[in-house]
Design an enzyme around this catalytic site. Sequence first.
Site, PDB file in Angstrom:
ATOM      1  N   SER A  22     -22.107  41.525 -15.400  1.00  0.00           N
ATOM      2  CA  SER A  22     -21.409  40.676 -16.370  1.00  0.00           C
ATOM      3  C   SER A  22     -22.202  39.401 -16.623  1.00  0.00           C
ATOM      4  CB  SER A  22     -20.024  40.314 -15.813  1.00  0.00           C
ATOM      5  OG  SER A  22     -20.188  39.462 -14.694  1.00  0.00           O
ATOM      6  N   GLU A  94     -31.971  40.800 -21.758  1.00  0.00           N
ATOM      7  CA  GLU A  94     -30.907  40.901 -22.771  1.00  0.00           C
ATOM      8  C   GLU A  94     -31.040  42.195 -23.563  1.00  0.00           C
ATOM      9  OE1 GLU A  94     -28.505  38.842 -22.718  1.00  0.00           O
ATOM     10  OE2 GLU A  94     -29.189  36.818 -22.267  1.00  0.00           O
TER      11      GLU A  94
END
Length: 193
Positions: A22, A94
């Site tokens: 997360s 990312e």
Amino acid sequence: MFLEQFPQDGKSHGWIEVICGSMFSGKTEELIRRLKRAEFANQKLLLFKPKLDNRYAEEQVISHNGTAFEAIQLDRPDDLFQFWKKERIVAIDEVQFFDNTIIEVANTLANKGVRVICAGLDMDFSAKPFGPMPYLLSNAEYVTKVHAICVSCGVPAQFSHRISKSDKEQVLLGAKDKYEPLCRSCYNKIKHN
Ligand code: ZN
């Protein structure tokens, strides 16, 4: 802690590592930890990130604790091959923001003997698998799931709860102003209120 297992047979093996979790789980810190070890051993590496991520400095990947690494920003995953000069390590931060063509790019590199290290969010704010992550997780030789700490109760957290309820788009850049890590039971409580 993940430790590299380098084959000793003299052949150029490639593989895919995925670091997932997360927001605020330390994914980028773990990516940078692996890159620093490789850099210290004089292994040639390249670091990429998607162009849309401009939260901090351009051309750098900076973890929340401030460690920086030069990164090349890509519009499209296969633009990566314009920069790749047979470096044996390719890292992508990312990675969830790339489209699904990143899956083939990662596998092509691994098939050519490259150690590919991808870091990304496994779930979006609504707890759905994020972009290409399910495929990368399936194709990877090594998967590391890192956890944040639930801001509500203090146990390991795996959900990135979006604080603002009005923003519904999947991609909404932000950090502590927009997201908080929650565990399963705290996430469920908020979701059903
Ligand atoms: Zn909790």
